[in-house]
Design a protein around this motif. Structure first.
Motif, PDB file in Angstrom:
ATOM      1  N   GLU A 128      -6.459  -9.032   6.039  1.00 49.04           N
ATOM      2  CA  GLU A 128      -5.099  -8.525   6.096  1.00 49.04           C
ATOM      3  C   GLU A 128      -4.615  -8.220   4.680  1.00 49.04           C
ATOM      4  OE1 GLU A 128      -2.338 -11.135   8.223  1.00 49.04           O
ATOM      5  OE2 GLU A 128      -3.237 -10.480  10.010  1.00 49.04           O
ATOM      6  N   TRP A 129      -4.231  -6.865   4.365  1.00 42.67           N
ATOM      7  CA  TRP A 129      -3.878  -6.440   3.062  1.00 42.67           C
ATOM      8  C   TRP A 129      -2.348  -5.928   3.340  1.00 42.67           C
ATOM      9  CZ3 TRP A 129      -8.265  -3.629   0.345  1.00 42.67           C
ATOM     10  CH2 TRP A 129      -9.250  -4.740   0.171  1.00 42.67           C
ATOM     11  N   SER A 130      -1.483  -6.407   2.740  1.00 38.15           N
ATOM     12  CA  SER A 130      -0.039  -5.849   2.710  1.00 38.15           C
ATOM     13  C   SER A 130       0.160  -4.497   1.831  1.00 38.15           C
ATOM     14  CB  SER A 130       0.896  -6.746   2.123  1.00 38.15           C
ATOM     15  OG  SER A 130       2.331  -6.302   1.849  1.00 38.15           O
ATOM     16  N   ILE A 131       0.688  -3.492   2.361  1.00 37.78           N
ATOM     17  CA  ILE A 131       0.811  -2.084   1.600  1.00 37.78           C
ATOM     18  C   ILE A 131       2.103  -2.505   0.703  1.00 37.78           C
ATOM     19  CG2 ILE A 131       1.192   0.315   1.601  1.00 37.78           C
ATOM     20  CD1 ILE A 131      -0.192   0.136   4.480  1.00 37.78           C
ATOM     21  N   ASP A 132       1.872  -3.034  -0.509  1.00 43.68           N
ATOM     22  CA  ASP A 132       3.004  -3.641  -1.256  1.00 43.68           C
ATOM     23  C   ASP A 132       3.713  -2.582  -2.069  1.00 43.68           C
ATOM     24  OD1 ASP A 132       4.053  -6.046  -2.246  1.00 43.68           O
ATOM     25  OD2 ASP A 132       3.932  -5.112  -4.045  1.00 43.68           O
ATOM     26  N   SER A 133       3.542  -1.541  -2.823  1.00 44.61           N
ATOM     27  CA  SER A 133       4.202  -0.847  -3.763  1.00 44.61           C
ATOM     28  C   SER A 133       3.342   0.542  -4.258  1.00 44.61           C
ATOM     29  CB  SER A 133       4.503  -1.458  -4.674  1.00 44.61           C
ATOM     30  OG  SER A 133       3.716  -1.961  -5.681  1.00 44.61           O
TER      31      SER A 133
END
Length: 157
Positions: A128-133
């Protein structure tokens, strides 16, 4: 006996000090013109976050890990996210994933809500990877795991 005149050295050094101060203050950047545009993607709707992540990317480095401050350059690394949500990842010229990604807004283990890319790697490990910035043209994804790394990538030319 010679007397020492303190006014003479001060007079000679004063113009140099004044010039140094003027040069240093004249080089400041204008605060109204940001060097790069930073966009937080954590609070974006799922469709908008996906649109930012979609495309072909060159992965340049990861940052974080066990110490939280480890930078690892990742040559020959890339991510492709297609319109049908197919995800292809390569790190150091090795395939990591070729999967249909799922996207979901969820609370991360760090306590904030973000759009997560969920996929299974070729070794059957779930990620799981967060779409951060987005920092200028650089997309930043963050692992949703303990001792995470942030992945820094730019669009392929």
């Amino acid at each position: 006996m010679k007397t020492f005149n303190m006014k003479r050295p001060i007079r000679k050094g004063l113009p140099l000090a004044t010039a140094a101060v003027l040069l240093c203050t004249a080089c400041k950047k204008d605060k109204d013109t940001p060097a790069e545009q930073n966009i937080s993607l954590r609070d974006k709707p799922v469709a908008e976050a996906k649109a930012y992540a979609r495309g072909a990317w060159t992965i340049h480095y990861t940052y974080g890990g066990l110490t939280g401050g480890m930078k690892t350059v990742t040559p020959n690394s890339s991510m492709r996210l297609l319109a049908n949500d197919s995800l292809y990842l390569r790190f150091n010229n090795q395939s990591l994933a070729a999967d249909l990604a799922e996207f979901e807004r969820k609370e991360t283990i760090f306590g904030y809500s973000s759009v997560l890319i969920k996929f299974t790697a070729l070794n059957n490990v779930a990620h799981e990877w967060s779409i951060d910035s987005k920092k200028g043209d650089t997309l930043v994804l963050v692992q949703n795991s303990t001792e995470p790394v942030s992945i820094y990538m730019t669009p392929q030319q």
